[in-house]
Enzyme design. Structure first.
Site, short mmCIF file in Angstrom:
data_model
loop_
_atom_site.label_atom_id
_atom_site.label_comp_id
_atom_site.label_asym_id
_atom_site.label_seq_id
_atom_site.Cartn_x
_atom_site.Cartn_y
_atom_site.Cartn_z
N TRP A 330 -1.75 -6.55 -6.63
CA TRP A 330 -3.07 -6.62 -5.98
C TRP A 330 -3.02 -6.08 -4.56
O TRP A 330 -4.06 -5.74 -3.99
CB TRP A 330 -3.58 -8.07 -5.98
CG TRP A 330 -2.88 -9.00 -5.02
CD1 TRP A 330 -1.54 -9.27 -4.96
CD2 TRP A 330 -3.49 -9.79 -3.99
NE1 TRP A 330 -1.28 -10.19 -3.97
CE2 TRP A 330 -2.46 -10.53 -3.37
CE3 TRP A 330 -4.79 -9.96 -3.55
CZ2 TRP A 330 -2.69 -11.41 -2.30
CZ3 TRP A 330 -5.04 -10.85 -2.50
CH2 TRP A 330 -3.99 -11.55 -1.89
N ASP A 331 -1.82 -5.98 -4.02
CA ASP A 331 -1.63 -5.43 -2.67
C ASP A 331 -2.37 -4.10 -2.51
O ASP A 331 -2.96 -3.81 -1.47
CB ASP A 331 -0.15 -5.16 -2.40
CG ASP A 331 0.75 -6.35 -2.65
OD1 ASP A 331 0.39 -7.20 -3.49
OD2 ASP A 331 1.83 -6.42 -2.04
N GLU A 470 1.52 -18.36 -3.68
CA GLU A 470 2.40 -18.57 -4.83
C GLU A 470 3.30 -19.80 -4.68
O GLU A 470 4.16 -20.05 -5.53
CB GLU A 470 3.24 -17.32 -5.07
CG GLU A 470 2.37 -16.15 -5.50
CD GLU A 470 3.13 -14.83 -5.63
OE1 GLU A 470 2.70 -13.98 -6.42
OE2 GLU A 470 4.15 -14.67 -4.92
N LYS A 571 2.70 -20.55 1.15
CA LYS A 571 3.34 -19.26 1.44
C LYS A 571 2.37 -18.40 2.25
O LYS A 571 2.73 -17.72 3.19
CB LYS A 571 3.71 -18.58 0.12
CG LYS A 571 4.52 -17.30 0.26
CD LYS A 571 4.88 -16.76 -1.13
CE LYS A 571 5.77 -15.53 -1.02
NZ LYS A 571 6.09 -14.97 -2.37
N GLN A 572 1.12 -18.42 1.83
CA GLN A 572 0.00 -17.84 2.56
C GLN A 572 -1.22 -18.67 2.17
O GLN A 572 -1.22 -19.33 1.13
CB GLN A 572 -0.21 -16.37 2.21
CG GLN A 572 -0.61 -16.12 0.76
CD GLN A 572 -0.63 -14.66 0.39
OE1 GLN A 572 0.33 -14.14 -0.13
NE2 GLN A 572 -1.72 -13.98 0.66
#
Length: 755
Positions: A330-331, A470, A571-572
């Site tokens: 998706w980056d 994640e 993680k984010q």
């Protein structure tokens, strides 16, 4: 150690350091979107990873592996012998050393003064990957003996012994020498049968002798010459590389013959003409690192993007290394595509065309998992089939592998791709693209979300997913996923009506029902958006140790992944990511409260995290906190503790662009207008950046007193601009618009308060 020079437009390595060899090979990678060549030294060293990667040439070595981009034959190596001594920097004495990558031209230059015994030599190594001819690599070696003349031998050619961490993806097909001059080496992928042809030729300014050598998986040319004291021996190598995937089949030797009369400098100049056409971001800052970082990001964003062919896209490491096996995540759509959308919209369209070309396999994946529409793979390669490995690396303590759930649960990628289609259409007004590809991508994505929803009760839920964070798995009603799915389906309904598209009435009704009934997590009494149904109920621990750690995922040394999942550890932050993608839905107070709740619980182990936090912090006016996040994001690849040996963090570089233009530049795109609410950090006195909108190419220049918008192209349409609550028009026949404003104090209309 990599440093910048005063021009902010070069990476420079002052010392030869084997401990940083892989890192610097990555950072100084050269490429043109067709290929990427790691900055390995001409002489080979233990610990280095020589790498040449060509977009699209994926191979799957066995049924136990997933597809990866093969490490192709090496053409950069030169074995140089001077009066019987093999030139190596870990032998003899290095009196002077300098290696630099010129970001404005893509040329890699290494200058060395080397002594061995009583002899002393000056050596210069230069090479570039051509922007003018995507198949061409040119390198040059210059050697000057200083104490006495010498007999010199330079052995170079094509080395097909490269592997991907030991996996051999290529086998040798043929090798030949034509006309006692041109070397040609052919290799083919072991499973996908993609042929790669290397053709090389050497030229020198000094008469010498050629000896061609054939070894297993190698074809070499040893060139020997006698060089007098203080005379400079020059050896130029030209290599043309083509594959069976190329749209236009090139005969490498014929191509070499066309250019063999051209010097290194002439070919470099032709390449540089393409670089000169680029208009970059300019930052006037007390901290030169800021300009350096954005130049570095722009350089890599250019060389990683296969603009020549819509069948290929951008892997998570670009074309700089084997990390993530060059898979596409998706980056690409969320972090990389915007740079191209607002600088070169055709490149953005090609990235979306890649997803359209793989749509059939996305539909098959959805059907295999019991859903309608299209379920795009979490990790994609050439065909668009799912390439995510089923299991992670083996745990050496338990001997077991943990299952990877991303392919089965990280479904937000479907919304991310559709979101990018909508962003493209808004920025370009490209109705032909929408009719040819865009509407189909939107409809199939919307069908998926309708079938993915749990409709057993109202409101509908989306259960058992993984969001961008994640460290939080198997959750229900992830805020990012639900809002993005709702946005995509609601906008799809609008586009179907706008383009008067034909669609099954039952399907259209199902879209409307989904939009009406899907649960959207609302901010609580403290104005905090819940990340999912269960996040607030999980225990909180002190994360300072892990947030301050130089390494990544250090928390997994103290806790298992299962334990991390059951705590408020990120993680984010999905909620902060949502505030970035759909800012119009949330008020300033919601942005502020949500950011401040989740940021202390975020370890920022994802390279995608810091710059998104920077952009969102600006929405509630914390400019210096935003600048701190931007600086940390810039050091993901350029910092002292960067871990980029297996490739660049491509999306992190894309997010630097987002932070500068959409964060500090305050850009937002509405249908029919560009919105500017800039907030410059204290260290910045001026920011200028190019921007393309609806076919109009402009430069925005922002300082503390005013905003100046100037045209780069002739355009016979008015350009509507909003700054805060004020509306302006750059009229069709006017070249620039000057807006006097104290942009440092300007808060502007940050968002439409819906929640």
């Amino acid at each position: 150690m990599i440093r910048m020079v005063e021009s902010t437009n070069e990476l420079i390595e002052k010392n030869f350091n084997l401990t940083k060899i892989q890192q610097n090979e990555t950072l100084m990678t050269q490429g043109n979107g067709y290929m990427g060549m790691r900055a390995s030294h001409e002489e080979d060293y233990v610990g280095g990873v020589r790498g040449l990667y060509i977009a699209g040439t994926y191979n799957k070595d066995s049924e136990y592996e997933v597809a990866e981009l093969p490490n192709l034959a090496d053409t950069a190596q030169f074995e140089i012998t001077l009066n019987g001594e093999i030139f190596r920097l870990d032998q003899g004495t290095v009196l002077d050393y300098n290696r630099r990558l010129v970001l404005a031209t893509g040329e890699l230059i290494r200058t060395i003064e080397w002594a061995v015994g009583e002899n002393r030599y000056n050596l210069v190594f230069r090479r570039f990957v051509s922007q003018n001819n995507l198949h061409l690599v040119v390198s040059q070696v210059e050697i000057t003996p200083r104490k006495q003349g010498c007999t010199m031998t330079a052995k170079t050619g094509i080395n097909g012994r490269m592997t991907n961490s030991g996996t051999q993806n290529m086998h040798e097909s043929s090798k030949r020498v034509f006309e006692n001059r041109y070397m040609q080496y052919v290799q083919k992928t072991t499973q996908t049968d993609i042929e790669v042809v290397f053709s090389s030729v050497l030229d020198s300014n000094t008469d010498g002798t050629n000896l061609f050598i054939s070894e297993r998986r190698k074809l070499l040319n040893a060139y020997t010459a006698v060089v007098a004291k203080d005379e400079t021996f020059v050896l130029t190598k030209k290599t043309v590389i083509n594959t069976s995937l190329d749209k236009e089949q090139i005969v490498g030797i014929d191509e070499l013959k066309k250019i063999e009369s051209k010097s290194y400098e002439q070919l470099l100049q032709e390449s540089n003409e393409i670089w000169k056409s680029e208009t970059g971001i300019k930052i006037q800052s007390d901290n030169n690192f800021d300009q350096f970082a954005i130049n570095f990001a722009a350089y890599h964003l250019k060389i990683m993007t296969p603009t020549h062919d819509h069948r290929f896209s951008i892997g998570a490491k670009g074309l700089t290394g084997e990390g993530y096996k060059a898979h596409i995540f998706w980056d690409t759509e969320i972090f990389l595509l915007p740079y191209h959308l607002y600088n070169n919209p055709e490149a953005a369209k090609q990235l979306l065309a890649y997803r359209f070309s793989t749509l059939d396999n996305a539909i098959k994946k959805a059907q295999a998992n019991g859903f309608d529409g299209a379920l795009f793979p979490w990790e994609s390669a050439l065909t668009g089939e799912e390439e995510t490995p089923e299991f992670a690396a083996m745990n050496i303590k338990t001997g077991h592998r943990e299952r990877v759930h991303s392919a089965a649960k990280e479904h937000h990628i479907v919304a991310d791709i559709a979101y990018s289609v909508l962003q493209y259409e808004k920025a370009t007004g490209d109705e032909q693209f929408m009719q040819d590809m865009g509407l189909c991508l939107l409809v199939e994505s919307s069908k998926f979300w309708v079938s993915r929803a749990d409709k057993t009760s109202i409101p509908y839920s989306i259960k058992d997913v993984i969001g961008p964070d994640e460290y939080t798995e198997h959750i229900d009603n992830n805020a990012y996923t639900n809002y993005m799915a709702h946005h995509v389906v609601s906008k799809t309904i609008e586009k179907i009506k706008y383009y008067n598209a034909t669609i099954n009435e039952q399907t259209m009704n199902s879209f409307c029902d989904f939009v009406k009934n899907l649960y959207l997590p609302k901010p609580n009494e403290q104005n905090i958006i819940p990340q999912d149904d269960s996040f607030f109920s999980k225990p909180i621990i002190n994360l300072d140790k892990y947030r301050n750690s130089a390494g990544k995922q250090t928390i997994l040394q103290d806790y298992t992944r299962a334990e991390v999942v059951d705590m408020q550890i990120l993680k984010q932050s999905d909620a902060v990511m949502l505030l970035y993608t759909l800012p119009e839905l949330f008020s300033k107070k919601v942005c502020e409260a949500t950011w401040h709740y989740y940021e202390p619980k975020t370890i920022h182990d994802s390279s995608l995290s810091m710059c998104i936090h920077s952009i969102v912090a600006l929405k509630f006016g914390e400019v210096e906190k935003a600048y701190d996040c931007f600086e940390k994001g810039a050091r993901i690849d350029l910092g002292e503790n960067a871990s980029s040996g297996d490739g660049i963090h491509a999306a992190a570089l894309g997010s630097l662009y987002l932070a500068v233009v959409f964060g500090f530049g305050g850009v937002n795109v509405e249908r029919g207008a560009i919105v500017l609410n800039p907030k410059l950090p204290k260290t910045w006195s001026e920011l200028a950046f190019p921007f393309t909108y609806q076919g109009q190419q402009i430069i925005c220049k922002i300082n503390k007193e005013k905003i100046v918008i100037s045209r780069l192209n002739e355009q016979a349409e008015d350009l509507h601009v909003k700054v805060g609550d004020q509306k302006y028009i750059l009229e069709a026949k006017t070249q620039s618009l000057e807006i006097i404003k104290d942009v440092e104090e300007q808060n502007g209309s940050l968002s439409k308060e819906i929640i």
